[in-house]
Write a protein that holds these residues in place. Sequence first.
Motif, PDB file in Angstrom:
ATOM      1  N   LEU A 207      34.452  34.689 121.418  1.00  0.00           N
ATOM      2  CA  LEU A 207      34.036  35.446 120.128  1.00  0.00           C
ATOM      3  C   LEU A 207      33.524  37.092 120.563  1.00  0.00           C
ATOM      4  O   LEU A 207      34.090  37.926 119.916  1.00  0.00           O
ATOM      5  CB  LEU A 207      32.768  34.849 119.852  1.00  0.00           C
ATOM      6  CG  LEU A 207      32.955  33.478 118.815  1.00  0.00           C
ATOM      7  CD1 LEU A 207      31.954  33.013 118.585  1.00  0.00           C
ATOM      8  CD2 LEU A 207      33.775  33.417 117.561  1.00  0.00           C
ATOM      9  N   ALA A 208      33.100  37.038 121.688  1.00  0.00           N
ATOM     10  CA  ALA A 208      32.858  38.362 122.354  1.00  0.00           C
ATOM     11  C   ALA A 208      33.967  39.131 122.449  1.00  0.00           C
ATOM     12  O   ALA A 208      34.128  40.469 122.195  1.00  0.00           O
ATOM     13  CB  ALA A 208      32.002  38.203 123.545  1.00  0.00           C
ATOM     14  N   LEU A 209      35.132  38.634 123.037  1.00  0.00           N
ATOM     15  CA  LEU A 209      36.582  39.475 123.051  1.00  0.00           C
ATOM     16  C   LEU A 209      37.051  39.798 121.871  1.00  0.00           C
ATOM     17  O   LEU A 209      37.612  40.672 121.651  1.00  0.00           O
ATOM     18  CB  LEU A 209      37.530  38.606 123.963  1.00  0.00           C
ATOM     19  CG  LEU A 209      37.091  38.340 125.565  1.00  0.00           C
ATOM     20  CD1 LEU A 209      37.996  37.170 126.182  1.00  0.00           C
ATOM     21  CD2 LEU A 209      37.424  39.580 125.953  1.00  0.00           C
TER      22      LEU A 209
ATOM     23  N   ALA B 102      28.378  43.112 127.910  1.00  0.00           N
ATOM     24  CA  ALA B 102      29.125  43.347 129.282  1.00  0.00           C
ATOM     25  C   ALA B 102      30.299  43.884 128.935  1.00  0.00           C
ATOM     26  O   ALA B 102      30.864  44.814 129.635  1.00  0.00           O
ATOM     27  CB  ALA B 102      28.797  42.150 129.895  1.00  0.00           C
ATOM     28  N   LEU B 103      31.124  43.419 128.014  1.00  0.00           N
ATOM     29  CA  LEU B 103      32.551  43.971 127.785  1.00  0.00           C
ATOM     30  C   LEU B 103      32.318  45.475 127.335  1.00  0.00           C
ATOM     31  O   LEU B 103      33.327  46.290 127.925  1.00  0.00           O
ATOM     32  CB  LEU B 103      33.037  42.900 126.475  1.00  0.00           C
ATOM     33  CG  LEU B 103      33.685  41.667 127.075  1.00  0.00           C
ATOM     34  CD1 LEU B 103      34.013  40.755 125.566  1.00  0.00           C
ATOM     35  CD2 LEU B 103      34.665  41.529 127.955  1.00  0.00           C
ATOM     36  N   GLN B 104      31.504  45.870 126.678  1.00  0.00           N
ATOM     37  CA  GLN B 104      31.389  47.113 126.365  1.00  0.00           C
ATOM     38  C   GLN B 104      31.106  48.157 127.427  1.00  0.00           C
ATOM     39  O   GLN B 104      31.317  49.265 127.337  1.00  0.00           O
ATOM     40  CB  GLN B 104      30.489  47.539 125.179  1.00  0.00           C
ATOM     41  CG  GLN B 104      30.925  46.848 124.062  1.00  0.00           C
ATOM     42  CD  GLN B 104      30.128  46.853 122.802  1.00  0.00           C
ATOM     43  OE1 GLN B 104      28.974  47.309 122.888  1.00  0.00           O
ATOM     44  NE2 GLN B 104      30.293  46.499 121.679  1.00  0.00           N
ATOM     45  N   GLY B 105      30.684  47.501 128.717  1.00  0.00           N
ATOM     46  CA  GLY B 105      30.548  48.206 129.798  1.00  0.00           C
ATOM     47  C   GLY B 105      31.598  48.283 130.746  1.00  0.00           C
ATOM     48  O   GLY B 105      31.596  49.180 131.829  1.00  0.00           O
ATOM     49  N   VAL B 106      32.659  47.718 130.541  1.00  0.00           N
ATOM     50  CA  VAL B 106      33.866  47.627 131.364  1.00  0.00           C
ATOM     51  C   VAL B 106      34.581  48.874 131.218  1.00  0.00           C
ATOM     52  O   VAL B 106      34.999  49.399 129.916  1.00  0.00           O
ATOM     53  CB  VAL B 106      34.668  46.436 130.995  1.00  0.00           C
ATOM     54  CG1 VAL B 106      36.145  46.697 131.750  1.00  0.00           C
ATOM     55  CG2 VAL B 106      34.151  45.310 131.152  1.00  0.00           C
TER      56      VAL B 106
ATOM     57  N   ILE C  68      40.595  42.333 135.938  1.00  0.00           N
ATOM     58  CA  ILE C  68      39.452  43.246 135.692  1.00  0.00           C
ATOM     59  C   ILE C  68      38.474  42.996 134.899  1.00  0.00           C
ATOM     60  O   ILE C  68      37.278  43.027 135.162  1.00  0.00           O
ATOM     61  CB  ILE C  68      40.384  44.669 135.118  1.00  0.00           C
ATOM     62  CG1 ILE C  68      41.447  45.135 135.892  1.00  0.00           C
ATOM     63  CG2 ILE C  68      39.516  45.859 134.750  1.00  0.00           C
ATOM     64  CD1 ILE C  68      42.416  46.065 135.358  1.00  0.00           C
ATOM     65  N   THR C  69      38.502  42.455 133.642  1.00  0.00           N
ATOM     66  CA  THR C  69      37.322  42.286 132.797  1.00  0.00           C
ATOM     67  C   THR C  69      36.501  41.135 133.311  1.00  0.00           C
ATOM     68  O   THR C  69      35.426  41.325 133.230  1.00  0.00           O
ATOM     69  CB  THR C  69      38.164  41.841 131.513  1.00  0.00           C
ATOM     70  OG1 THR C  69      38.794  42.832 130.945  1.00  0.00           O
ATOM     71  CG2 THR C  69      36.787  41.599 130.541  1.00  0.00           C
TER      72      THR C  69
END
Length: 319
Positions: free
Chosen positions: A116-118, A203-207, A229-230
């Motif tokens: 869902l986050a992806l 966390a994903l938005q911080g990649v 990477i992610t």
Amino acid sequence: MTTQTVHGAASAAARDDRSIARRPKGWTWRRRDAATAYLFIAPQVLGCLAFVVYPLVAVVWESFHATNLLSGVSTFTGVDNYAQLARDPVTPTVARVTLLFSAGLVLLNISLALVLALLLNQRLRGTTAFRTIFFSPVVVTLVAWTIVWNFLLQDNGGINSLLRILGSDGPNWLRGDTTALLSVIVVQVLKNVGLNMVLFLAALQGVPASLLEAAQIDGAGPWRRFRSITLPMISPTVLLTSIITISGSLQVFAQIQILTGGGPANHTNVLVYYFYQQAFQNHDFGYGSALAVVLFLIILVLTLLQWRLRKRWVFLEQD
């Protein structure tokens, strides 16, 4: 002006000297700051001692005793309550159900939250509304959420009514040997998946986007970019959600109490609910306390094990 300034400075120095003279010997600024800090944390420390440490010690103490509720007499029995775990015919079933419930809940919760986050990390229309929809169950009262699902999962409930409209007959979800445990897992996952989703989304938005763009230019596909990477970049969040979800899965009580009551035939009777049955329904506080201690040790060992293994699979902790 110069003379007044000199006299003012001299007066201030004199006042400082008098204040220092009146200050108790050894009362330094550092000690005063430390005393202030202790005063601020004192309520939290006292609350922890009264509502966490003392009950924990009392449970451990009670696990070595047999208590007669009518007479109020408590007799020391040593490790008899722990030995009863090996003789109890229900213990293997409870252990198996606890393992299946925790494993299913953790795997489904974390994987669904990550997916869902992806999806919600994409720049698409309506993502804000979907974030609100998926997170809203987290803020709903647990008992109210479970009662609603209890009505929906009944034999003549909303889910089976919908299936009949579609031309299919659904099972009695909360009374089947397999469907009962699966239903409790799904209800719990839908209740809390939004919290892990928000953590993964942050966390994903911080990649760094530059890393993903560089990998794409080098020819890495979506799966390779995610795996190389992610996923390593969000591994600290994976560790956090794993610890929270695993410890929470071993403490699920209200859902089982409302939905199944541990049935049918102990197929949803996890360790925390079996502890409640022994201590508060059968009034065997000694054996119930022993079960509570075992549950505490299981959660402690699993948490410490995850924390020790963080250097192997958490990117920022690796040497």
